[in-house]
Design an enzyme around this catalytic site. Structure first.
Site, PDB file in Angstrom:
ATOM      1  N   TYR A  65       0.825  -1.205   0.000  1.00  0.00           N
ATOM      2  CA  TYR A  65       0.000   0.000   0.000  1.00  0.00           C
ATOM      3  C   TYR A  65       0.861   1.258   0.000  1.00  0.00           C
ATOM      4  O   TYR A  65       2.030   1.233   0.376  1.00  0.00           O
ATOM      5  CB  TYR A  65      -0.975   0.022   1.183  1.00  0.00           C
ATOM      6  CG  TYR A  65      -0.335   0.281   2.532  1.00  0.00           C
ATOM      7  CD1 TYR A  65      -0.299   1.570   3.065  1.00  0.00           C
ATOM      8  CD2 TYR A  65       0.204  -0.754   3.278  1.00  0.00           C
ATOM      9  CE1 TYR A  65       0.284   1.815   4.301  1.00  0.00           C
ATOM     10  CE2 TYR A  65       0.774  -0.522   4.524  1.00  0.00           C
ATOM     11  CZ  TYR A  65       0.812   0.764   5.024  1.00  0.00           C
ATOM     12  OH  TYR A  65       1.380   1.006   6.248  1.00  0.00           O
ATOM     13  N   CYS A  66       0.248   2.347  -0.458  1.00  0.00           N
ATOM     14  CA  CYS A  66       0.854   3.674  -0.411  1.00  0.00           C
ATOM     15  C   CYS A  66      -0.234   4.626   0.079  1.00  0.00           C
ATOM     16  O   CYS A  66      -1.135   4.206   0.799  1.00  0.00           O
ATOM     17  CB  CYS A  66       1.411   4.086  -1.781  1.00  0.00           C
ATOM     18  SG  CYS A  66       0.160   4.258  -3.061  1.00  0.00           S
ATOM     19  N   LYS A  67      -0.180   5.884  -0.297  1.00  0.00           N
ATOM     20  CA  LYS A  67      -1.192   6.826   0.179  1.00  0.00           C
ATOM     21  C   LYS A  67      -2.536   6.647  -0.523  1.00  0.00           C
ATOM     22  O   LYS A  67      -3.579   6.671   0.116  1.00  0.00           O
ATOM     23  CB  LYS A  67      -0.700   8.269   0.015  1.00  0.00           C
ATOM     24  CG  LYS A  67      -1.632   9.289   0.617  1.00  0.00           C
ATOM     25  CD  LYS A  67      -1.016  10.665   0.650  1.00  0.00           C
ATOM     26  CE  LYS A  67      -1.963  11.631   1.380  1.00  0.00           C
ATOM     27  NZ  LYS A  67      -1.350  12.957   1.521  1.00  0.00           N
ATOM     28  N   GLY A  69      -2.838   4.367  -3.685  1.00  0.00           N
ATOM     29  CA  GLY A  69      -2.929   3.156  -4.499  1.00  0.00           C
ATOM     30  C   GLY A  69      -2.118   3.176  -5.777  1.00  0.00           C
ATOM     31  O   GLY A  69      -1.940   2.138  -6.406  1.00  0.00           O
ATOM     32  N   PHE A  94      -3.644   4.155   1.969  1.00  0.00           N
ATOM     33  CA  PHE A  94      -3.745   4.509   3.383  1.00  0.00           C
ATOM     34  C   PHE A  94      -4.757   5.623   3.612  1.00  0.00           C
ATOM     35  O   PHE A  94      -5.391   5.682   4.665  1.00  0.00           O
ATOM     36  CB  PHE A  94      -2.368   4.924   3.914  1.00  0.00           C
ATOM     37  CG  PHE A  94      -2.305   5.067   5.410  1.00  0.00           C
ATOM     38  CD1 PHE A  94      -2.216   3.951   6.220  1.00  0.00           C
ATOM     39  CD2 PHE A  94      -2.328   6.312   6.002  1.00  0.00           C
ATOM     40  CE1 PHE A  94      -2.158   4.071   7.601  1.00  0.00           C
ATOM     41  CE2 PHE A  94      -2.264   6.449   7.377  1.00  0.00           C
ATOM     42  CZ  PHE A  94      -2.179   5.321   8.176  1.00  0.00           C
TER      43      PHE A  94
END
Length: 104
Positions: A65-67, A69, A94
């Site tokens: 995951y990142c901020k 997607g 996130f």
């Protein structure tokens, strides 16, 4: 790689005893909180990201995951090219995470 909704991502994660959660955000973003038990490798490290990822166990399943997607989708693609067979991207990242959050 598969893009999964948060519900699908959590369901698969909980059912997989060979899973690793991977956070590919920047250190500044990680300071805002992290999904519990995640390991952090910043995708913006470029070659450094590739070097660190290559040290991971390719037989495990990676929930990335990142901020939002986008970067995690890129990370999954890079990991697949490096020989990782099971990577899952968290759609919405996130910023849309509704589960537990911890600090590093």
């Amino acid at each position: 790689m598969a893009d999964l909704s948060q519900h699908e991502w959590i369901t698969k994660l909980e059912a997989d005893n060979n899973a690793v959660v991977l956070d590919v955000r920047t250190p500044e973003e990680v300071a805002e909180g992290i999904i519990p038990n995640a390991i952090h490798i910043d995708i913006f490290k470029g070659q450094g990201f590739i070097d660190e990822v290559q040290q991971l166990d390719k037989t495990k399943t990676y929930f990335v995951y990142c901020k939002a997607g986008g970067r995690s989708g890129q990370a999954c693609g890079v990991m697949n090219q490096l020989g990782f067979n099971k990577t899952y991207n968290l759609l919405g990242g996130f910023s849309e995470w509704e589960g537990e959050v911890s600090s590093l």
